[in-house]
Each structure stands twice: as C-alpha cells, then as structure tokens.
Design a protein around this motif. Sequence first.
Motif, short mmCIF file in Angstrom:
data_model
loop_
_atom_site.label_atom_id
_atom_site.label_comp_id
_atom_site.label_asym_id
_atom_site.label_seq_id
_atom_site.Cartn_x
_atom_site.Cartn_y
_atom_site.Cartn_z
N ASN A 45 0.82 -1.21 0.00
CA ASN A 45 0.00 0.00 0.00
C ASN A 45 0.86 1.27 0.00
N ARG A 46 1.97 1.25 0.74
CA ARG A 46 2.86 2.41 0.76
C ARG A 46 3.49 2.61 -0.62
N SER A 47 3.91 1.52 -1.27
CA SER A 47 4.48 1.62 -2.61
C SER A 47 3.47 2.16 -3.62
N LEU A 48 2.25 1.66 -3.55
CA LEU A 48 1.20 2.15 -4.45
C LEU A 48 0.89 3.62 -4.19
N GLY A 49 0.87 4.01 -2.92
CA GLY A 49 0.63 5.41 -2.58
C GLY A 49 1.71 6.32 -3.14
N ASN A 50 2.98 5.91 -3.02
CA ASN A 50 4.08 6.69 -3.57
C ASN A 50 3.98 6.80 -5.08
N LEU A 51 3.65 5.69 -5.73
CA LEU A 51 3.52 5.68 -7.19
C LEU A 51 2.41 6.63 -7.63
N LEU A 52 1.26 6.57 -6.97
CA LEU A 52 0.14 7.45 -7.33
C LEU A 52 0.47 8.91 -7.08
N ARG A 53 1.17 9.21 -5.98
CA ARG A 53 1.56 10.59 -5.73
C ARG A 53 2.46 11.12 -6.84
N CYS A 54 3.38 10.29 -7.31
CA CYS A 54 4.28 10.71 -8.40
C CYS A 54 3.52 10.93 -9.70
N LEU A 55 2.59 10.04 -10.01
CA LEU A 55 1.86 10.14 -11.27
C LEU A 55 0.83 11.25 -11.28
N VAL A 56 0.20 11.48 -10.14
CA VAL A 56 -0.87 12.46 -10.07
C VAL A 56 -0.31 13.87 -9.93
N ALA A 57 0.79 14.05 -9.25
CA ALA A 57 1.47 15.32 -8.96
C ALA A 57 0.68 16.56 -9.35
N ASP A 58 0.68 16.92 -10.63
CA ASP A 58 0.03 18.15 -11.09
C ASP A 58 -1.36 17.92 -11.65
N GLN A 59 -1.84 16.70 -11.66
CA GLN A 59 -3.11 16.37 -12.29
C GLN A 59 -4.13 15.86 -11.27
N VAL A 60 -4.23 16.52 -10.14
CA VAL A 60 -5.09 16.05 -9.06
C VAL A 60 -6.54 15.92 -9.50
N THR A 61 -7.01 16.82 -10.34
CA THR A 61 -8.41 16.78 -10.75
C THR A 61 -8.71 15.69 -11.76
N SER A 62 -7.68 15.16 -12.42
CA SER A 62 -7.90 14.11 -13.41
C SER A 62 -7.10 12.85 -13.06
N CYS A 63 -7.09 12.52 -11.77
CA CYS A 63 -6.29 11.37 -11.33
C CYS A 63 -6.81 10.05 -11.89
N ASP A 64 -8.07 9.99 -12.27
CA ASP A 64 -8.63 8.76 -12.83
C ASP A 64 -7.97 8.37 -14.15
N THR A 65 -7.39 9.34 -14.85
CA THR A 65 -6.75 9.03 -16.13
C THR A 65 -5.39 8.35 -15.96
N VAL A 66 -4.78 8.48 -14.78
CA VAL A 66 -3.46 7.87 -14.57
C VAL A 66 -3.55 6.49 -13.93
N LEU A 67 -4.73 6.08 -13.49
CA LEU A 67 -4.86 4.77 -12.83
C LEU A 67 -4.45 3.60 -13.72
N PRO A 68 -4.82 3.56 -15.01
CA PRO A 68 -4.33 2.45 -15.84
C PRO A 68 -2.80 2.43 -15.96
N HIS A 69 -2.18 3.61 -16.01
CA HIS A 69 -0.73 3.69 -16.08
C HIS A 69 -0.11 3.19 -14.77
N ALA A 70 -0.73 3.55 -13.65
CA ALA A 70 -0.22 3.10 -12.35
C ALA A 70 -0.31 1.59 -12.23
N LYS A 71 -1.44 1.02 -12.65
CA LYS A 71 -1.61 -0.43 -12.58
C LYS A 71 -0.57 -1.14 -13.44
N PHE A 72 -0.39 -0.66 -14.67
CA PHE A 72 0.59 -1.27 -15.56
C PHE A 72 2.00 -1.16 -14.98
#
Length: 145
Positions: A23-50
């Motif tokens: 969970n900590r690793s996933l949280g760090n990954l999502l924080r890095c991917l979402v960084a400037d795109q907080v309002t559209s975080c749903d678009t980075v979820l497939p990238h995070a999963k991959f």
Amino acid sequence: MGTKLMFFSAFYPQMDGQIEVTNRSLGNLLRCLVADQVTSCDTVLPHAKFSFSNSVNRSTGCTPFEVVYGFSKCQTLGSTVQEGDLVLVRLKPERFPPVSFMKLQAHRAGPFQVTKKLGGNAYVIKLPFDFGISHVFNIEDLTEF
C-alpha cells in the motif's frame, strides 16, 4: 515459487506487514503520477496499474505479473530485432545534459521504429528531432512494443 496464501484483517499487528508495504508503494507511485493532475487522477490509474504490475520486486526478483501468470509481460528483445520493428527505448540520465533529465521523467519512450542494425547489439532508432540524444541504442535499452 513456494508462496503461501494467508488471509487476515487490516491493521493486525502480528502479520508481517506485506500489505502495508504494498500500500505504501502504491501510494508513492500514485503521488508521483498524479502530482500536477489532481483533478484528473482517474486518467493515470491504468498507467499506475501497468507500472506496478511490471516493476520488479526486490524480495521475489519478479514482477507481480510474473508471479501470477508465470511469464513477463514486458519481454526484453533478443537477437530477433528486425528493421521496421517498433520498440520502446530506455531513457538513461547519462544520455541527457545534467539539468534536463528529471527524477520523475518517464523511464521509457516510444514506440519508435528500428531503422538499422549496427553489429550484434547496437541499433539505430528513428527518434524525434527534439529528443536531442544519440539515435544508437544497445539491445539492453530496447523493449519490443
């Protein structure tokens, strides 16, 4: 592989903490991917999963995808690279000027076309002009697309 399936509830102090580490690793990954795109975080979820499914775990030496399915989804190239094939290239910091490569920059780019084979392990890749790096890559820096 010798894995053992264990069921337990969250926050149970006697467990070994594997879920919390994941969970900590996933949280760090999502924080890095979402960084400037907080309002559209749903678009980075497939990238995070991959990304998470195809990153090598230090304790197992395999990706989660390999553990579940028995083979790697992102196979590196062998000697089968042909001119005209599409590949992803690994971007290393040493290829760029010191200030231009950012820590959270993508590790791979592409797909790009293989234009020529140079020797046994070097290939010329058709990169965009604005990349500003050499077009010659070692086989270790290429992944089939």
